[in-house]
Design a protein around this motif. Structure first.
Motif, PDB file in Angstrom:
ATOM      1  N   ASP A 276     -26.680  21.768  94.604  1.00 11.02           N
ATOM      2  CA  ASP A 276     -27.325  22.608  93.603  1.00 11.02           C
ATOM      3  C   ASP A 276     -26.792  22.257  92.220  1.00 11.02           C
ATOM      4  OD1 ASP A 276     -27.928  24.854  91.836  1.00 11.02           O
ATOM      5  OD2 ASP A 276     -28.591  25.886  93.654  1.00 11.02           O
ATOM      6  N   PRO A 277     -27.643  21.799  91.300  1.00 14.25           N
ATOM      7  CA  PRO A 277     -27.146  21.369  89.985  1.00 14.25           C
ATOM      8  C   PRO A 277     -26.647  22.531  89.122  1.00 14.25           C
ATOM      9  CG  PRO A 277     -29.538  21.316  90.025  1.00 14.25           C
ATOM     10  CD  PRO A 277     -29.100  21.622  91.419  1.00 14.25           C
ATOM     11  N   MET A 278     -27.067  23.754  89.439  1.00 11.76           N
ATOM     12  CA  MET A 278     -26.655  24.906  88.640  1.00 11.76           C
ATOM     13  C   MET A 278     -25.326  25.485  89.131  1.00 11.76           C
ATOM     14  SD  MET A 278     -28.792  25.436  86.160  1.00 11.76           S
ATOM     15  CE  MET A 278     -28.464  23.700  85.988  1.00 11.76           C
ATOM     16  N   ASP A 279     -25.144  25.577  90.416  1.00 11.47           N
ATOM     17  CA  ASP A 279     -23.916  26.158  90.958  1.00 11.47           C
ATOM     18  C   ASP A 279     -22.760  25.161  90.960  1.00 11.47           C
ATOM     19  OD1 ASP A 279     -25.195  28.538  91.382  1.00 11.47           O
ATOM     20  OD2 ASP A 279     -25.639  28.151  93.499  1.00 11.47           O
ATOM     21  N   SER A 280     -23.056  23.884  91.038  1.00 10.86           N
ATOM     22  CA  SER A 280     -22.009  22.867  91.154  1.00 10.86           C
ATOM     23  C   SER A 280     -21.418  22.534  89.790  1.00 10.86           C
ATOM     24  CB  SER A 280     -22.576  21.596  91.802  1.00 10.86           C
ATOM     25  OG  SER A 280     -23.182  21.889  93.045  1.00 10.86           O
ATOM     26  N   TYR A 281     -20.198  22.021  89.821  1.00 13.61           N
ATOM     27  CA  TYR A 281     -19.544  21.649  88.559  1.00 13.61           C
ATOM     28  C   TYR A 281     -18.399  20.680  88.846  1.00 13.61           C
ATOM     29  CZ  TYR A 281     -16.105  25.148  90.035  1.00 13.61           C
ATOM     30  OH  TYR A 281     -15.180  25.872  90.763  1.00 13.61           O
ATOM     31  N   SER A 282     -17.921  20.040  87.773  1.00  9.90           N
ATOM     32  CA  SER A 282     -16.709  19.220  87.815  1.00  9.90           C
ATOM     33  C   SER A 282     -15.849  19.590  86.618  1.00  9.90           C
ATOM     34  CB  SER A 282     -17.053  17.726  87.775  1.00  9.90           C
ATOM     35  OG  SER A 282     -15.870  16.950  87.585  1.00  9.90           O
ATOM     36  N   LYS A 283     -14.676  20.120  86.887  1.00 11.92           N
ATOM     37  CA  LYS A 283     -13.760  20.474  85.798  1.00 11.92           C
ATOM     38  C   LYS A 283     -13.181  19.239  85.122  1.00 11.92           C
ATOM     39  CE  LYS A 283     -12.421  24.945  87.762  1.00 11.92           C
ATOM     40  NZ  LYS A 283     -11.310  25.783  88.287  1.00 11.92           N
ATOM     41  N   TYR A 284     -13.305  18.087  85.776  1.00 11.82           N
ATOM     42  CA  TYR A 284     -12.781  16.854  85.180  1.00 11.82           C
ATOM     43  C   TYR A 284     -13.522  16.482  83.898  1.00 11.82           C
ATOM     44  CZ  TYR A 284     -10.208  16.237  89.520  1.00 11.82           C
ATOM     45  OH  TYR A 284      -9.353  16.423  90.579  1.00 11.82           O
ATOM     46  N   LEU A 285     -14.745  16.976  83.734  1.00 13.68           N
ATOM     47  CA  LEU A 285     -15.497  16.687  82.509  1.00 13.68           C
ATOM     48  C   LEU A 285     -14.825  17.295  81.278  1.00 13.68           C
ATOM     49  CD1 LEU A 285     -19.187  17.183  83.715  1.00 13.68           C
ATOM     50  CD2 LEU A 285     -18.094  15.041  83.059  1.00 13.68           C
ATOM     51  N   GLU A 286     -13.901  18.243  81.494  1.00 13.89           N
ATOM     52  CA  GLU A 286     -13.208  18.883  80.380  1.00 13.89           C
ATOM     53  C   GLU A 286     -11.845  18.246  80.115  1.00 13.89           C
ATOM     54  OE1 GLU A 286     -12.960  22.901  81.615  1.00 13.89           O
ATOM     55  OE2 GLU A 286     -15.138  23.190  81.744  1.00 13.89           O
ATOM     56  N   TYR A 287     -11.413  17.308  80.979  1.00 17.89           N
ATOM     57  CA  TYR A 287     -10.103  16.684  80.819  1.00 17.89           C
ATOM     58  C   TYR A 287     -10.161  15.646  79.694  1.00 17.89           C
ATOM     59  CZ  TYR A 287      -8.200  18.603  85.192  1.00 17.89           C
ATOM     60  OH  TYR A 287      -7.729  19.436  86.179  1.00 17.89           O
ATOM     61  N   PRO A 288      -9.248  15.699  78.727  1.00 18.10           N
ATOM     62  CA  PRO A 288      -9.245  14.684  77.658  1.00 18.10           C
ATOM     63  C   PRO A 288      -9.118  13.262  78.195  1.00 18.10           C
ATOM     64  CG  PRO A 288      -7.791  16.518  77.092  1.00 18.10           C
ATOM     65  CD  PRO A 288      -8.217  16.718  78.513  1.00 18.10           C
ATOM     66  N   GLU A 289      -8.346  13.086  79.278  1.00 15.61           N
ATOM     67  CA  GLU A 289      -8.160  11.741  79.834  1.00 15.61           C
ATOM     68  C   GLU A 289      -9.471  11.202  80.415  1.00 15.61           C
ATOM     69  OE1 GLU A 289      -4.373  14.155  80.547  1.00 15.61           O
ATOM     70  OE2 GLU A 289      -6.532  14.446  80.729  1.00 15.61           O
ATOM     71  N   VAL A 290     -10.242  12.084  81.061  1.00 14.60           N
ATOM     72  CA  VAL A 290     -11.516  11.663  81.650  1.00 14.60           C
ATOM     73  C   VAL A 290     -12.552  11.409  80.555  1.00 14.60           C
ATOM     74  CG1 VAL A 290     -13.428  12.390  83.141  1.00 14.60           C
ATOM     75  CG2 VAL A 290     -11.071  12.796  83.851  1.00 14.60           C
ATOM     76  N   ILE A 291     -12.549  12.253  79.542  1.00 13.43           N
ATOM     77  CA  ILE A 291     -13.456  12.038  78.409  1.00 13.43           C
ATOM     78  C   ILE A 291     -13.169  10.689  77.752  1.00 13.43           C
ATOM     79  CG2 ILE A 291     -14.092  12.868  76.108  1.00 13.43           C
ATOM     80  CD1 ILE A 291     -13.576  15.720  77.144  1.00 13.43           C
ATOM     81  N   SER A 292     -11.879  10.377  77.557  1.00 17.48           N
ATOM     82  CA  SER A 292     -11.498   9.088  76.979  1.00 17.48           C
ATOM     83  C   SER A 292     -11.917   7.933  77.876  1.00 17.48           C
ATOM     84  CB  SER A 292      -9.983   9.056  76.746  1.00 17.48           C
ATOM     85  OG  SER A 292      -9.558   7.802  76.280  1.00 17.48           O
ATOM     86  N   TYR A 293     -11.774   8.110  79.192  1.00 16.25           N
ATOM     87  CA  TYR A 293     -12.181   7.070  80.149  1.00 16.25           C
ATOM     88  C   TYR A 293     -13.677   6.776  80.023  1.00 16.25           C
ATOM     89  CZ  TYR A 293     -13.466   5.028  84.664  1.00 16.25           C
ATOM     90  OH  TYR A 293     -13.993   4.233  85.645  1.00 16.25           O
ATOM     91  N   PHE A 294     -14.489   7.835  79.972  1.00 15.15           N
ATOM     92  CA  PHE A 294     -15.934   7.644  79.871  1.00 15.15           C
ATOM     93  C   PHE A 294     -16.327   7.050  78.522  1.00 15.15           C
ATOM     94  CE2 PHE A 294     -16.715  10.797  83.408  1.00 15.15           C
ATOM     95  CZ  PHE A 294     -17.367   9.885  84.215  1.00 15.15           C
ATOM     96  N   GLU A 295     -15.627   7.433  77.457  1.00 15.15           N
ATOM     97  CA  GLU A 295     -15.940   6.872  76.138  1.00 15.15           C
ATOM     98  C   GLU A 295     -15.741   5.364  76.117  1.00 15.15           C
ATOM     99  OE1 GLU A 295     -13.493   9.063  73.477  1.00 15.15           O
ATOM    100  OE2 GLU A 295     -14.936  10.717  73.227  1.00 15.15           O
ATOM    101  N   LYS A 296     -14.703   4.887  76.813  1.00 18.03           N
ATOM    102  CA  LYS A 296     -14.440   3.453  76.860  1.00 18.03           C
ATOM    103  C   LYS A 296     -15.397   2.722  77.796  1.00 18.03           C
ATOM    104  CE  LYS A 296      -9.493   4.056  75.908  1.00 18.03           C
ATOM    105  NZ  LYS A 296      -8.127   3.946  76.478  1.00 18.03           N
ATOM    106  N   LYS A 297     -15.723   3.356  78.925  1.00 19.63           N
ATOM    107  CA  LYS A 297     -16.528   2.677  79.947  1.00 19.63           C
ATOM    108  C   LYS A 297     -18.030   2.845  79.733  1.00 19.63           C
ATOM    109  CE  LYS A 297     -17.179   2.406  84.982  1.00 19.63           C
ATOM    110  NZ  LYS A 297     -16.960   0.962  85.100  1.00 19.63           N
ATOM    111  N   MET A 298     -18.451   4.053  79.304  1.00 23.12           N
ATOM    112  CA  MET A 298     -19.878   4.360  79.243  1.00 23.12           C
ATOM    113  C   MET A 298     -20.397   4.572  77.822  1.00 23.12           C
ATOM    114  SD  MET A 298     -20.322   4.477  82.565  1.00 23.12           S
ATOM    115  CE  MET A 298     -21.861   5.300  82.912  1.00 23.12           C
ATOM    116  N   GLY A 299     -19.485   4.643  76.853  1.00 24.33           N
ATOM    117  CA  GLY A 299     -19.928   4.873  75.485  1.00 24.33           C
ATOM    118  C   GLY A 299     -19.561   6.270  75.014  1.00 24.33           C
ATOM    119  N   PRO A 300     -19.458   6.458  73.700  1.00 26.29           N
ATOM    120  CA  PRO A 300     -18.984   7.733  73.150  1.00 26.29           C
ATOM    121  C   PRO A 300     -19.930   8.906  73.368  1.00 26.29           C
ATOM    122  CG  PRO A 300     -19.721   6.251  71.395  1.00 26.29           C
ATOM    123  CD  PRO A 300     -19.716   5.453  72.657  1.00 26.29           C
ATOM    124  N   GLU A 301     -21.212   8.636  73.686  1.00 25.10           N
ATOM    125  CA  GLU A 301     -22.182   9.720  73.823  1.00 25.10           C
ATOM    126  C   GLU A 301     -22.399  10.148  75.271  1.00 25.10           C
ATOM    127  OE1 GLU A 301     -25.768   8.409  72.029  1.00 25.10           O
ATOM    128  OE2 GLU A 301     -24.980   8.409  69.988  1.00 25.10           O
TER     129      GLU A 301
END
Length: 587
Positions: A432-457
């Protein structure tokens, strides 16, 4: 010299036995209850004065008061060494392939590691090296993976390598090295060591853990709710919502070197499905059978409840063992609800104060401490190893408010809620896309990882997509209540934009060779395309015109999902979408 502690059975309630002891005993110590010539393994779970309460791992039928008991002086242990992969064990690490008959006989314990097998050993340490627990002394090739032979984890000092055997073929009981401590005492080391399952293996440095997102090939996880390597997540869902297929997909496609599946108390037919299906699964990375890098820990619902508890700890310890080799291990536990039921049953038999739904009062603490054993670590030699833990929960009637689900939700960082409604509508994976979540999306380290791998947006795109789906759900509810003609056209546009994300990103065909596994490069490309469509402003005559247009767009996008990435067919469908958009997009 201390004599062995013994005792006498004083009470029996199902598989809970009260023992009067004549010496010291410890919490979680293993004991053996003598039933004639048969010895039944049990674990001390409570000590009160001269009485010890023990949970027996087998049927207690035939036990009597005054039966003799001997205590082993150690906790429940597993044997760790080459040959664990491709095997099926029960919670006590009995090898199910070498037992006699269909069922294990009472008091019959099989050897988990083949003592006769010969392994090609290559030394890594040299005479004179200083080593500590977990350091690599040598390696053998297990299946197609390097299996490191380590300094036993129980050795707490710094040792000097006095001798190490030359490269050659040896059995697991061969002394491959001799270590000397600061006092001159020597210790022979073989390829096999033991470790208590309820203690975490910590053969690494205490340093901040690096973050890396684990790719599973499942779009609704990787794109919408990613899990970090070494992270924790769980999948609650009712019967028939697709937990098993989703587990198979994650096991096949996830960025993991080792897969450990713990079937803790499932019904026999579901466990049989694991045994029959897993050996047939093909590893996407190597083209070999997935079972070659998999270990299955099996406990069915007709086995004693204590064995269910042991199975998850045994599985986690094997994962930690391979983590100490620098491998990435993935633990899939199905279902931790049965494990919690075993804890409840033993708690009730011990007449402890019950918590919600009669589960133990400390259930959240037990679940949290177990999930905390996952993680990514830096080893003594600078290598990285990880244990990623994804458990499944089977709440009765799909009730996500029951104690096991709520306690697990507090302990984990990813919540993948399987929806019966989505399963009934054949929208798989039914996360379920509404009930499910990932708290890792709020981690600064994970945000930095995605910015380097997938782009800043990229992170902003994820939240934007979630917002489109949320607005679409709200519009759908209004359309259902007021009818197609009773809402503005903008509601229909919002609804169909969410359907576009649902059909193209959130749904996936696990039985199609291309759509079953989507690499992150392709996920980024397709998700960006879909979001660009959702951002556009459209002009429609009425809701039917809107519906017809989006159905055509969704159909072309789905054909892209079934086409080889960037192939001629893929590009033709891309052009077709652009042509469709020019017809309805506002100038």
């Amino acid at each position: 010299m201390q004599t062995q502690t013994t005792g006498k059975v004083r009470g029996i309630i199902a598989n809970l036995v009260t023992i009067e002891v004549d010496g010291p005993v410890a919490q979680n110590e293993i004991c053996f209850i003598h039933l004639g010539d048969t010895r039944l393994m049990a674990e001390v779970i409570k000590v009160s004065g001269k009485n010890a309460s023990a949970q027996v791992y087998e049927s207690t039928r035939g036990l009597r008061v005054e039966d003799h008991v001997t205590f082993a002086g150690h906790m429940l242990e597993v044997r760790l060494g080459p040959g664990l992969l491709s095997n099926n064990y029960d919670g006590l690490q009995n090898n199910l392939a070498t037992m006699d008959g269909v069922f294990l006989k009472k008091g019959d314990y099989t050897e988990p590691i083949d003592r006769e097998a010969v392994w090609d050993f290559k030394p890594l340490a040299k005479v004179g090296d200083k080593v500590t627990a977990g350091d690599w002394l040598g390696e053998v090739m297990e299946s197609w993976l390097l299996h490191r032979i380590m300094v036993p984890f129980i050795m707490t000092e710094t040792y000097t390598v006095e001798t190490v055997v030359e490269e050659g073929s040896y059995t697991v009981d061969k002394t491959i090295a001799v270590l000397k401590d600061s006092k001159g005492k020597t210790y022979p080391v073989t390829m096999v060591q033991k470790w208590p399952v309820k203690r975490a293996i910590t053969a690494y440095k205490e340093k901040p853990r690096p973050f890396k997102v684990m790719e599973t090939g499942v779009r609704t996880i990787d794109t919408f709710n990613p899990i970090a390597e070494g992270g924790t997540g769980f999948i609650p869902g009712p019967f028939g919502s697709g937990k098993t297929v989703l587990q198979h997909a994650i096991a096949k496609q996830a960025e993991a070197d080792i897969i450990v599946v713990a079937a803790c108390g499932e019904r026999a037919n579901e466990v049989v499905e694991i045994f029959t299906e897993f050996p047939k699964l093909i590893d996407n990375r190597t083209g070999r059978h997935l079972m070659e890098r998999t270990t299955i820990i099996c406990n069915t619902s007709n086995m004693p409840v204590a064995a269910r508890e042991a199975s998850v700890y045994t599985a986690m310890t094997i994962c930690e063992y391979y983590r100490a080799m620098g491998h990435r291990a993935l633990l899939l536990a199905d279902s931790t609800s049965r494990w919690a039921q075993a804890l409840r049953e033993m708690s009730n038999r011990m007449e402890e104060l019950p918590g919600q739904d009669a589960f133990p009062m400390d259930l959240p603490a037990i679940i949290s401490s177990f999930y905390a054993r996952a993680g990514i670590v830096e080893l003594n030699n600078g290598e990285l190893g990880s244990v990623t833990f994804i458990g499944t929960v089977s709440p009765a009637g799909g009730n996500l408010k029951e104690p096991v689900t709520e306690s697990t939700q507090k302990a984990t960082r990813c919540f993948y809620a399987l929806s019966q409604n989505r399963a009934d509508r054949k929208r798989y994976p039914a996360i379920d896309p509404m009930d499910s979540y990932s708290k890792y999306l709020e981690y600064p380290e994970v945000i930095s990882y995605f910015e380097k791998k997938m782009g800043p947006e990229w992170i902003d795109k994820i939240w934007e997509g979630k917002n489109f789906v949320r607005r679409g759900k709200e519009a759908y509810e209004q359309i259902n209540i007021l009818g197609d003609d009773g809402v503005p056209l903008s509601y229909h546009i919002n609804y169909w934009k969410s359907e576009l994300i649902d059909f193209i990103i959130l749904q996936q065909d696990a039985f199609d060779s291309i759509d079953a596994c989507t690499p992150m490069e392709r996920q980024e490309y397709m998700y960006t395309k879909v979001i660009e469509v959702c951002r556009k402003d459209f002009t429609f005559e009425d809701f039917e015109d809107c519906s017809d247009f989006f159905k055509r767009v969704i159909n072309v996008f789905r054909q892209m999902n079934y086409s080889e990435f960037q192939s001629e067919g893929f590009k033709r469908y891309e052009i077709e979408i652009e042509e469709l958009l020019t017809q309805k997009v506002q100038a």
